[in-house]
Each structure stands twice: as C-alpha cells, then as structure tokens.
Design a protein around this motif. Structure first.
Motif, PDB file in Angstrom:
ATOM      1  N   SER A 142     -39.528  16.125  91.412  1.00  0.00           N
ATOM      2  CA  SER A 142     -40.140  16.334  90.093  1.00  0.00           C
ATOM      3  C   SER A 142     -41.644  16.553  90.224  1.00  0.00           C
ATOM      4  N   ARG A 154     -42.148  20.084  91.671  1.00  0.00           N
ATOM      5  CA  ARG A 154     -41.879  21.126  90.666  1.00  0.00           C
ATOM      6  C   ARG A 154     -43.069  21.302  89.719  1.00  0.00           C
ATOM      7  N   GLU A 214     -44.307  25.122  90.466  1.00  0.00           N
ATOM      8  CA  GLU A 214     -43.570  26.046  89.605  1.00  0.00           C
ATOM      9  C   GLU A 214     -44.427  26.442  88.410  1.00  0.00           C
ATOM     10  N   ARG A 267     -42.818  30.612  88.137  1.00  0.00           N
ATOM     11  CA  ARG A 267     -41.397  30.844  88.358  1.00  0.00           C
ATOM     12  C   ARG A 267     -40.751  29.592  88.914  1.00  0.00           C
ATOM     13  N   LYS A 268     -39.431  29.543  88.826  1.00  0.00           N
ATOM     14  CA  LYS A 268     -38.694  28.381  89.320  1.00  0.00           C
ATOM     15  C   LYS A 268     -38.383  28.577  90.800  1.00  0.00           C
ATOM     16  N   TYR A 269     -38.570  27.525  91.586  1.00  0.00           N
ATOM     17  CA  TYR A 269     -38.311  27.588  93.020  1.00  0.00           C
ATOM     18  C   TYR A 269     -37.267  26.563  93.472  1.00  0.00           C
ATOM     19  N   PHE A 327     -34.090  24.394  92.957  1.00  0.00           N
ATOM     20  CA  PHE A 327     -32.881  24.353  92.148  1.00  0.00           C
ATOM     21  C   PHE A 327     -32.026  23.146  92.537  1.00  0.00           C
ATOM     22  N   TYR A 338     -30.597  19.739  96.726  1.00  0.00           N
ATOM     23  CA  TYR A 338     -31.557  20.728  96.235  1.00  0.00           C
ATOM     24  C   TYR A 338     -31.616  21.939  97.155  1.00  0.00           C
ATOM     25  N   GLU A 344     -32.261  32.574  90.671  1.00  0.00           N
ATOM     26  CA  GLU A 344     -30.982  31.897  90.387  1.00  0.00           C
ATOM     27  C   GLU A 344     -29.857  32.509  91.218  1.00  0.00           C
TER      28      GLU A 344
END
Length: 226
Positions: free
Chosen positions: A199, A202, A206, A209-211, A213, A220, A226
């Motif tokens: 957390s 992130r 981030e 963009r999201k890295y 997942f 993880y 995605e």
C-alpha cells in the motif's frame, strides 16, 4: 585523454609531460594541490596523476579531499615514498594505483591504460544497474527512484520491495516469497506487513498508472497493464 598532473619537481614534470604528449595525451600541469582544486573546477579530466610530497596540502590530503567532494576520476599516485604503509595509506584514502620513483615510462603508460579500462568498465557496470519499468527508473547504486522523471523518496524497505518486484516483473509472487526476499522471514506468521508496504509503495509510484496488481489467492504482480 585529458590528464592532470600534480607535480612540483620540474625535472620530473617535464619528463612526464613530454612522454604523455608524445603518446597523444593532453596534459595540464599543476604545481600544488591548491592549484589543482582551482583548475579542476574549471575543467574535467579523465585521469589524475599526483605526487605525495607537495607544497602546502600534500597528496594524501588532496586525495581525501577529492573523494570527499565525490569526484571519482581515477587517481594514480606517483611518489618517492615506497614503504608498504605509504602505499596502503594512499589506497585507503582513495587512490586507485601507486607507482614509486624512479619508474620506467612504459610502465606508467601501462598503468594509465589499465586504470582507464577499469574506470570505463565500472561506468558501464553502474549504468547497467539502472532498471527501467514503464515510467519507473530505479538506480540501484544511487538508491534513487524516479517516476515520470520525478524523484520519489522510498524507505530502505520500500526500495528493496520495489527492486524485488521489478526483478520478478510480470510474474505473480506470493506474500511468503516477498517476506523471505525483502524481510528475511521464511513463514507468514499471520502478518500483514507485506500488504501494508504494498500500500505504501502504490501510493508513491502509481502517480499516472497502475503497476502493482493483486493476484487473488496468490499475492502480487508488477506489470504495466491489466
């Protein structure tokens, strides 16, 4: 090659200057450590050749000053001091090589070439320790992370976690694997420390963009989409 020579003995400096210039090098002469400091601030050099017995600040003190200022140019000490302790002290203070006077000029050239090769190789190795993933840049040597060219400050544990995820990019890693690699813990022991640090990470990386997942039932994965 641009070489700076710090030597106050005219006979020796003339001999070295002549030989190096005949072999295609460009040489700047300084007769004291103080003169070198002034000169170095104005120009950059590929190699420093330095005597120890200098007027004012001696060569040992100069080497310490150079390294303290985070100047990593190769340094070859060239001096009449030949005891083992003198050599050890010079190398401990930051010199890369040590030659005693008198010397054969061919050996000096060989030492210069060897130092240059080692320095160039070290630079390549350092560059290879910069990892890129998406718009994330991780410099392992400098302990520096950038996201979209903006520096992000990570704690040592966050840095180690990010480095582990990048090393295993596009692969799912379990919480137990992360605990083992990042914390040195070989069992989960009902801790949520991995989730907490994921957390933290992130929130810092981030930005655009999201890295990271979450892989249900596994752990993880670091990936770019995605």
């Amino acid at each position: 090659m641009q070489i700076i020579l710090i030597e106050d003995d005219k006979r020796i400096s003339d001999f070295i200057l002549k030989g190096l210039e005949e072999n295609g090098h460009f040489v700047t002469l300084c007769k004291s450590a103080e003169a070198f400091i002034d000169e170095y601030l104005q120009h950059s050099f590929d190699l420093i050749i330095c005597d120890i017995m200098l007027p004012g600040m001696d060569g040992m003190q100069l080497v310490q000053t150079i390294r303290y200022k985070k100047i990593y140019t190769p340094i070859l000490m060239l001096t009449a001091l030949s005891s083992v302790q003198d050599k050890v002290s010079a190398l401990d203070f930051g010199a890369d090589d040590y030659m005693t006077k008198p010397f054969h000029f061919d050996e000096l050239l060989s030492r210069i070439n060897a130092l240059t090769r080692r320095f160039q190789y070290a630079q390549k190795e350092e560059k290879s320790n910069v990892f890129l993933f998406g718009d994330i840049s991780v410099d392992v040597q400098q302990h520096q992370v950038k996201v979209a060219n903006e520096e992000v400050v990570l704690s040592p544990r966050e840095f180690k976690l990010l480095n582990y995820l990048i090393e295993n990019a596009n692969k799912a890693v379990s919480r137990i694997q992360i605990l083992n690699a990042v914390w040195g813990i070989t069992f989960e022991n009902h801790t949520n420390v991995v989730d907490v640090y994921i957390s933290y990470l992130r929130n810092k990386i981030e930005k655009n963009r999201k890295y990271i997942f979450t892989i249900k039932g596994v752990g993880y994965m670091l990936k770019t989409e995605e």
